[in-house]
Design a protein around this motif. Structure first.
Motif, PDB file in Angstrom:
ATOM      1  N   ILE A  53       0.826  -1.208   0.000  1.00  0.00           N
ATOM      2  CA  ILE A  53       0.000   0.000   0.000  1.00  0.00           C
ATOM      3  C   ILE A  53       0.866   1.267   0.000  1.00  0.00           C
ATOM      4  O   ILE A  53       0.444   2.324  -0.442  1.00  0.00           O
ATOM      5  N   GLY A  54       2.108   1.168   0.468  1.00  0.00           N
ATOM      6  CA  GLY A  54       2.998   2.320   0.519  1.00  0.00           C
ATOM      7  C   GLY A  54       3.942   2.451  -0.663  1.00  0.00           C
ATOM      8  O   GLY A  54       4.831   3.288  -0.648  1.00  0.00           O
ATOM      9  N   LYS A  55       3.739   1.641  -1.707  1.00  0.00           N
ATOM     10  CA  LYS A  55       4.658   1.649  -2.848  1.00  0.00           C
ATOM     11  C   LYS A  55       4.769   3.033  -3.484  1.00  0.00           C
ATOM     12  O   LYS A  55       5.870   3.552  -3.681  1.00  0.00           O
ATOM     13  N   LYS A  56       3.664   3.633  -3.820  1.00  0.00           N
ATOM     14  CA  LYS A  56       3.689   4.934  -4.501  1.00  0.00           C
ATOM     15  C   LYS A  56       4.388   5.974  -3.629  1.00  0.00           C
ATOM     16  O   LYS A  56       5.214   6.749  -4.117  1.00  0.00           O
ATOM     17  N   PHE A  57       4.077   5.979  -2.347  1.00  0.00           N
ATOM     18  CA  PHE A  57       4.706   6.927  -1.427  1.00  0.00           C
ATOM     19  C   PHE A  57       6.217   6.695  -1.369  1.00  0.00           C
ATOM     20  O   PHE A  57       6.996   7.647  -1.441  1.00  0.00           O
ATOM     21  N   ALA A  58       6.630   5.443  -1.250  1.00  0.00           N
ATOM     22  CA  ALA A  58       8.057   5.120  -1.171  1.00  0.00           C
ATOM     23  C   ALA A  58       8.792   5.549  -2.436  1.00  0.00           C
ATOM     24  O   ALA A  58       9.899   6.099  -2.366  1.00  0.00           O
ATOM     25  N   VAL A  59       8.201   5.308  -3.582  1.00  0.00           N
ATOM     26  CA  VAL A  59       8.844   5.674  -4.849  1.00  0.00           C
ATOM     27  C   VAL A  59       8.941   7.197  -4.967  1.00  0.00           C
ATOM     28  O   VAL A  59      10.011   7.729  -5.299  1.00  0.00           O
ATOM     29  N   VAL A  60       7.863   7.898  -4.669  1.00  0.00           N
ATOM     30  CA  VAL A  60       7.874   9.364  -4.764  1.00  0.00           C
ATOM     31  C   VAL A  60       8.903   9.949  -3.797  1.00  0.00           C
ATOM     32  O   VAL A  60       9.720  10.800  -4.173  1.00  0.00           O
ATOM     33  N   GLU A  61       8.892   9.503  -2.549  1.00  0.00           N
ATOM     34  CA  GLU A  61       9.849  10.004  -1.563  1.00  0.00           C
ATOM     35  C   GLU A  61      11.288   9.721  -1.980  1.00  0.00           C
ATOM     36  O   GLU A  61      12.155  10.582  -1.885  1.00  0.00           O
ATOM     37  N   SER A  62      11.560   8.518  -2.446  1.00  0.00           N
ATOM     38  CA  SER A  62      12.918   8.137  -2.827  1.00  0.00           C
ATOM     39  C   SER A  62      13.406   8.914  -4.038  1.00  0.00           C
ATOM     40  O   SER A  62      14.547   9.381  -4.073  1.00  0.00           O
ATOM     41  N   VAL A  63      12.549   9.056  -5.035  1.00  0.00           N
ATOM     42  CA  VAL A  63      12.930   9.796  -6.236  1.00  0.00           C
ATOM     43  C   VAL A  63      13.158  11.271  -5.894  1.00  0.00           C
ATOM     44  O   VAL A  63      14.126  11.882  -6.362  1.00  0.00           O
ATOM     45  N   CYS A  64      12.313  11.845  -5.060  1.00  0.00           N
ATOM     46  CA  CYS A  64      12.494  13.244  -4.659  1.00  0.00           C
ATOM     47  C   CYS A  64      13.801  13.425  -3.891  1.00  0.00           C
ATOM     48  O   CYS A  64      14.556  14.371  -4.153  1.00  0.00           O
ATOM     49  N   LEU A  65      14.086  12.532  -2.950  1.00  0.00           N
ATOM     50  CA  LEU A  65      15.330  12.622  -2.188  1.00  0.00           C
ATOM     51  C   LEU A  65      16.541  12.483  -3.103  1.00  0.00           C
ATOM     52  O   LEU A  65      17.498  13.263  -3.016  1.00  0.00           O
ATOM     53  N   LEU A  66      16.504  11.524  -3.999  1.00  0.00           N
ATOM     54  CA  LEU A  66      17.606  11.328  -4.938  1.00  0.00           C
ATOM     55  C   LEU A  66      17.800  12.562  -5.822  1.00  0.00           C
ATOM     56  O   LEU A  66      18.922  13.028  -6.037  1.00  0.00           O
ATOM     57  N   ALA A  67      16.698  13.133  -6.306  1.00  0.00           N
ATOM     58  CA  ALA A  67      16.787  14.340  -7.142  1.00  0.00           C
ATOM     59  C   ALA A  67      17.370  15.512  -6.354  1.00  0.00           C
ATOM     60  O   ALA A  67      18.199  16.270  -6.875  1.00  0.00           O
ATOM     61  N   LEU A  68      16.966  15.660  -5.093  1.00  0.00           N
ATOM     62  CA  LEU A  68      17.513  16.747  -4.265  1.00  0.00           C
ATOM     63  C   LEU A  68      19.001  16.541  -3.987  1.00  0.00           C
ATOM     64  O   LEU A  68      19.778  17.500  -4.002  1.00  0.00           O
ATOM     65  N   LEU A  69      19.402  15.314  -3.717  1.00  0.00           N
ATOM     66  CA  LEU A  69      20.828  15.033  -3.501  1.00  0.00           C
ATOM     67  C   LEU A  69      21.644  15.360  -4.743  1.00  0.00           C
ATOM     68  O   LEU A  69      22.724  15.956  -4.651  1.00  0.00           O
ATOM     69  N   LEU A  70      21.124  14.972  -5.896  1.00  0.00           N
ATOM     70  CA  LEU A  70      21.831  15.253  -7.149  1.00  0.00           C
ATOM     71  C   LEU A  70      21.868  16.749  -7.455  1.00  0.00           C
ATOM     72  O   LEU A  70      22.817  17.248  -8.055  1.00  0.00           O
ATOM     73  N   ARG A  71      20.830  17.455  -7.043  1.00  0.00           N
ATOM     74  CA  ARG A  71      20.789  18.906  -7.266  1.00  0.00           C
ATOM     75  C   ARG A  71      21.775  19.644  -6.355  1.00  0.00           C
ATOM     76  O   ARG A  71      22.445  20.578  -6.785  1.00  0.00           O
ATOM     77  N   ASP A  72      21.871  19.207  -5.097  1.00  0.00           N
ATOM     78  CA  ASP A  72      22.607  19.966  -4.094  1.00  0.00           C
ATOM     79  C   ASP A  72      24.059  19.538  -3.898  1.00  0.00           C
ATOM     80  O   ASP A  72      24.824  20.261  -3.265  1.00  0.00           O
ATOM     81  N   TYR A  73      24.431  18.367  -4.388  1.00  0.00           N
ATOM     82  CA  TYR A  73      25.783  17.868  -4.151  1.00  0.00           C
ATOM     83  C   TYR A  73      26.426  17.418  -5.450  1.00  0.00           C
ATOM     84  O   TYR A  73      25.762  16.922  -6.348  1.00  0.00           O
TER      85      TYR A  73
END
Length: 152
Positions: A113-133
């Motif tokens: 049931i948490g798949k969509k949330f996990a994918v969205v959170e993970s992709v957002c975190l990865l995108a922010l890490l790539l943007r900031d570092y």
């Protein structure tokens, strides 16, 4: 508390505009799955369509109702019958809609049931890490970036 109706469509659009980052997340889960295996027991007689070892085509396997089946997530992730060139880290494979789906979150009616949330959170975190570092590989003597993309 009411949320403005335009927030969710905008967020969805932002995530959909990051297909390669999503591919990196999917590829990371294929290589390093969060769950190594899980079991299922069908409620009715079922026929599984398993890729043939000889290549080209599938082999039907009959599974009677109640028979416990163990799915090896790691084995599937590294199986060349399931994923072409499984020892390469290749996020672009997930841009092809014909790529076999990951089973890390299960599938169809039993999907987490948490798949969509996990994918969205993970992709957002990865995108922010790539943007900031600035992320660079640490190579040992004689290594190349191309050599680091091979697993195992």
């Amino acid at each position: 508390m009411d949320c403005p109706s335009d927030i969710f469509p905008r967020r969805r659009t932002m995530i959909e505009r990051l297909p390669f980052v999503q591919g990196c997340f999917q590829e990371g889960l294929r290589v390093y799955p969060s769950a190594h295996m899980f079991t299922r027991a069908p409620t009715e007689d079922t026929v599984l369509q398993v890729p043939s070892r000889q290549g080209g085509g599938v082999v039907p396997i009959r599974v009677p109702a109640g028979q416990v089946v163990t799915l090896d997530i790691v084995g599937m992730g590294y199986n060349p019958r399931v994923y072409k060139d499984p020892k390469s880290f290749n996020p672009a494979r997930w841009l092809d809609p014909a790529t076999e789906p990951l089973l890390n979150f299960s599938y169809r009616p039993r999907v987490c049931i948490g798949k969509k949330f996990a994918v969205v959170e993970s992709v957002c975190l990865l995108a922010l890490l790539l943007r900031d570092y600035k992320i660079e590989p640490v190579l040992k003597g004689g290594q190349s970036i191309a050599g680091c993309m091979q697993l195992g």
